[in-house]
Design a protein around this motif. Sequence first.
Motif, PDB file in Angstrom:
ATOM      1  N   GLU A  64       0.804  -1.222   0.000  1.00  0.00           N
ATOM      2  CA  GLU A  64       0.000   0.000   0.000  1.00  0.00           C
ATOM      3  C   GLU A  64       0.841   1.279   0.000  1.00  0.00           C
ATOM      4  O   GLU A  64       0.325   2.365  -0.262  1.00  0.00           O
ATOM      5  N   TRP A  65       2.137   1.139   0.269  1.00  0.00           N
ATOM      6  CA  TRP A  65       3.028   2.304   0.313  1.00  0.00           C
ATOM      7  C   TRP A  65       4.131   2.250  -0.752  1.00  0.00           C
ATOM      8  O   TRP A  65       5.094   3.017  -0.703  1.00  0.00           O
ATOM      9  N   LYS A  66       3.997   1.387  -1.732  1.00  0.00           N
ATOM     10  CA  LYS A  66       5.023   1.258  -2.782  1.00  0.00           C
ATOM     11  C   LYS A  66       5.281   2.576  -3.510  1.00  0.00           C
ATOM     12  O   LYS A  66       6.399   2.849  -3.930  1.00  0.00           O
ATOM     13  N   ASP A  67       4.264   3.427  -3.675  1.00  0.00           N
ATOM     14  CA  ASP A  67       4.431   4.710  -4.358  1.00  0.00           C
ATOM     15  C   ASP A  67       5.354   5.659  -3.604  1.00  0.00           C
ATOM     16  O   ASP A  67       5.839   6.637  -4.173  1.00  0.00           O
ATOM     17  N   TYR A  68       5.602   5.398  -2.349  1.00  0.00           N
ATOM     18  CA  TYR A  68       6.494   6.261  -1.573  1.00  0.00           C
ATOM     19  C   TYR A  68       7.942   6.129  -2.041  1.00  0.00           C
ATOM     20  O   TYR A  68       8.730   7.052  -1.840  1.00  0.00           O
ATOM     21  N   TYR A  69       8.290   5.020  -2.669  1.00  0.00           N
ATOM     22  CA  TYR A  69       9.637   4.920  -3.258  1.00  0.00           C
ATOM     23  C   TYR A  69       9.802   6.018  -4.313  1.00  0.00           C
ATOM     24  O   TYR A  69      10.784   6.768  -4.296  1.00  0.00           O
ATOM     25  N   THR A  70       8.839   6.126  -5.210  1.00  0.00           N
ATOM     26  CA  THR A  70       8.882   7.151  -6.259  1.00  0.00           C
ATOM     27  C   THR A  70       8.882   8.547  -5.642  1.00  0.00           C
ATOM     28  O   THR A  70       9.620   9.431  -6.086  1.00  0.00           O
ATOM     29  N   ALA A  71       8.082   8.757  -4.614  1.00  0.00           N
ATOM     30  CA  ALA A  71       8.038  10.065  -3.956  1.00  0.00           C
ATOM     31  C   ALA A  71       9.397  10.424  -3.374  1.00  0.00           C
ATOM     32  O   ALA A  71       9.864  11.556  -3.504  1.00  0.00           O
ATOM     33  N   ASN A  72      10.081   9.439  -2.740  1.00  0.00           N
ATOM     34  CA  ASN A  72      11.404   9.697  -2.177  1.00  0.00           C
ATOM     35  C   ASN A  72      12.413  10.019  -3.271  1.00  0.00           C
ATOM     36  O   ASN A  72      13.200  10.948  -3.140  1.00  0.00           O
ATOM     37  N   VAL A  73      12.401   9.288  -4.359  1.00  0.00           N
ATOM     38  CA  VAL A  73      13.342   9.513  -5.457  1.00  0.00           C
ATOM     39  C   VAL A  73      13.060  10.838  -6.156  1.00  0.00           C
ATOM     40  O   VAL A  73      13.955  11.670  -6.342  1.00  0.00           O
ATOM     41  N   ASP A  74      11.804  11.063  -6.533  1.00  0.00           N
ATOM     42  CA  ASP A  74      11.445  12.254  -7.299  1.00  0.00           C
ATOM     43  C   ASP A  74      11.570  13.553  -6.505  1.00  0.00           C
ATOM     44  O   ASP A  74      11.717  14.623  -7.090  1.00  0.00           O
ATOM     45  N   PHE A  75      11.518  13.473  -5.186  1.00  0.00           N
ATOM     46  CA  PHE A  75      11.685  14.661  -4.345  1.00  0.00           C
ATOM     47  C   PHE A  75      12.995  15.379  -4.665  1.00  0.00           C
ATOM     48  O   PHE A  75      13.090  16.601  -4.570  1.00  0.00           O
ATOM     49  N   PHE A  76      13.991  14.621  -5.104  1.00  0.00           N
ATOM     50  CA  PHE A  76      15.321  15.179  -5.352  1.00  0.00           C
ATOM     51  C   PHE A  76      15.570  15.574  -6.805  1.00  0.00           C
ATOM     52  O   PHE A  76      16.672  16.000  -7.145  1.00  0.00           O
ATOM     53  N   ASP A  77      14.557  15.472  -7.662  1.00  0.00           N
ATOM     54  CA  ASP A  77      14.729  15.800  -9.077  1.00  0.00           C
ATOM     55  C   ASP A  77      15.339  17.175  -9.293  1.00  0.00           C
ATOM     56  O   ASP A  77      16.273  17.330 -10.070  1.00  0.00           O
ATOM     57  N   ASP A  78      14.816  18.186  -8.625  1.00  0.00           N
ATOM     58  CA  ASP A  78      15.355  19.531  -8.836  1.00  0.00           C
ATOM     59  C   ASP A  78      16.401  19.931  -7.793  1.00  0.00           C
ATOM     60  O   ASP A  78      17.044  20.965  -7.928  1.00  0.00           O
ATOM     61  N   LEU A  79      16.588  19.102  -6.764  1.00  0.00           N
ATOM     62  CA  LEU A  79      17.600  19.394  -5.742  1.00  0.00           C
ATOM     63  C   LEU A  79      18.953  18.794  -6.093  1.00  0.00           C
ATOM     64  O   LEU A  79      19.978  19.254  -5.595  1.00  0.00           O
TER      65      LEU A  79
END
Length: 107
Positions: A64-79
Amino acid sequence: MTYVIAQPCVDLKDRACVDECPVDCIYEGKRMLYIHPDECVDCGACEPVCPVEAIFYEDDTPEEWKDYYTANVDFFDDLGSPGGAAKLGPVDKDHPMIAELPPQNQD
């Protein structure tokens, strides 16, 4: 592989994991903490100290929380890779999936 911070951290941000991380790879967003996938050394020091059990090894993240992997990775796209959360300080944003959530973990 990396560690992932999931839903139990949203609107809580306990920060025990930040104090335990030897490489300073846990960054603070507006509503939750995020693990930088390229800076994490997979030591696992953060996982047992999380009081709400929000941190998982990537492959062990509940379905139910698998999408949080993408959220963690994508958070750093512009950082990019700042080389440590302490240098950067709190970031005034969240991944869109997190930003759109209703209030979480409120007692």
